[in-house]
Every structure is written in C-alpha cells, then in structure tokens.
Design a protein around this motif. Sequence first.
Motif, short mmCIF file in Angstrom:
data_model
loop_
_atom_site.label_atom_id
_atom_site.label_comp_id
_atom_site.label_asym_id
_atom_site.label_seq_id
_atom_site.Cartn_x
_atom_site.Cartn_y
_atom_site.Cartn_z
N ASP A 190 0.83 -1.21 0.00
CA ASP A 190 0.00 0.00 0.00
C ASP A 190 0.87 1.26 0.00
O ASP A 190 0.74 2.14 0.85
CB ASP A 190 -0.93 0.02 1.21
CG ASP A 190 -2.02 1.09 1.08
OD1 ASP A 190 -2.31 1.49 -0.07
OD2 ASP A 190 -2.55 1.53 2.11
N CYS A 191 1.77 1.32 -0.97
CA CYS A 191 2.64 2.49 -1.12
C CYS A 191 2.88 2.72 -2.60
O CYS A 191 2.39 1.97 -3.44
CB CYS A 191 3.96 2.28 -0.37
SG CYS A 191 4.99 0.99 -1.09
N SER A 192 3.64 3.74 -2.92
CA SER A 192 3.93 4.05 -4.32
C SER A 192 5.09 3.20 -4.84
O SER A 192 5.92 2.69 -4.06
CB SER A 192 4.29 5.53 -4.47
OG SER A 192 5.56 5.79 -3.91
N THR A 193 5.15 3.04 -6.15
CA THR A 193 6.26 2.32 -6.75
C THR A 193 7.57 3.08 -6.54
O THR A 193 8.65 2.48 -6.49
CB THR A 193 6.04 2.10 -8.25
OG1 THR A 193 5.78 3.36 -8.89
CG2 THR A 193 4.86 1.15 -8.50
N THR A 194 7.48 4.41 -6.43
CA THR A 194 8.68 5.21 -6.17
C THR A 194 9.30 4.81 -4.83
O THR A 194 10.53 4.69 -4.71
CB THR A 194 8.33 6.71 -6.15
OG1 THR A 194 7.73 7.08 -7.38
CG2 THR A 194 9.58 7.56 -5.93
N THR A 195 8.47 4.60 -3.81
CA THR A 195 8.96 4.18 -2.50
C THR A 195 9.61 2.81 -2.59
O THR A 195 10.69 2.57 -2.01
CB THR A 195 7.80 4.14 -1.49
OG1 THR A 195 7.25 5.45 -1.36
CG2 THR A 195 8.27 3.66 -0.13
#
Length: 204
Positions: A190-195
């Motif tokens: 549940d986070c961004s692909t950037t993270t």
Amino acid sequence: MFVRAYLRASTIEQDASRARAALEQFAASHDRVIAAEYLENASGARVDRPELLRLLKDARKGDVLLVESIDRLSRLPVEDWQRLKAAIDAKGLRIVALDLPTSHQGISDTRGDEFTNRMLGAINSMLVEMMAAIARKDYEQRRERQAQGIDKAKAEGKYKGRPVDADLHKRITELLKAGLGIRATARHADCSTTTVLRIRDAIT
C-alpha cells in the motif's frame, strides 16, 4: 489526419490520465478522434521519456501531437527543447495544445490562403517557443524555492528529511525478497512504486 495524444504527469503518485477527457472532448469538437494515446509518469525536465520517444517513432508527416498544455510536453532546458522541437518538426508533426488557441488550426479542416496560413504558423511557432521557455522557468523557480525552504529549515534545525517508516521498509524488503515485482510489491505494501524503488536501491 492521425491524432496522437500525449499525457504526462511528473510522478507515479500523480494521475497522468487526468486530462484524457478534456483531450477527447476537444478532438470531438473538431470532428476528430484520438487514434493513439501515449501515457507516462515522468518529469518534463527529462528528454529521455519512453512514451514520448515512442510517439516520435510512430509519428508520420501530418499527424497531430495533442497535449493539454506545452508544459506537459516540455520543461526542458533550451538546448534539449530545441533538439526535441527539431525532432517533432522533422517528423512533420503539428503541435496542438488545448491552452494555445493559435495551435488549434492544426487539427481543423479549415484552410485559409497561403499567406494567412504562413502568418498563423509563424505566430503559433513563436508562442510555442515562449510557452516552453515559461514552463522551464517555472520549473527552475519551483526547484529554487524548494531548495531555499530546505536550507532555511536546516539552518533552523527543523529539517529532518522524510521520517523512515521501519515497518514499511521491512514489509517492502520481505516482499522483494519473496520475488514480487515492483508494482505488486507497491500494491501489497500500500505504497507508491517510487517508494519501493527507493528501498530496493538502498538494499541492493
């Protein structure tokens, strides 16, 4: 006439498809349909954008390159912008931007006399150049203000950077080690692909 729509957002967290409805409505108002769509999340200050390069590869003379605004196409330094513009011109593409009325003739069936067409073409080219320069200046000013804000916060001892979420870091690491891909890991954590990419690069 083949209309190619280019939709760009700067980061993964932003919705690059946000302008799709406006572009489709504009094309329909000129009795056109968008025949190809190129969607990507990448900074307009980068010249090596895969979808933009694919558009240029696919393009044929007389095609329309449809964008919401010139800053969706470029926030490039002048040298890179001139190279991109030269590639667009070499392909015979006509840039049409929703917020640049002088460009709308590029998607219209109406044809005036040769003198009028050349005059409108020259005016539009000048305005495209001006808006590209404004887009770059806006980008540089925002980066400068951001850097100044960080420097001030550091000087006052208030800047700590982004806090590390240890639980998220551990979860992403476990998912990556289990063999999940970047997008699957982002979905499960549940986070961004950037993270995910940032953490992956830190542990490899």
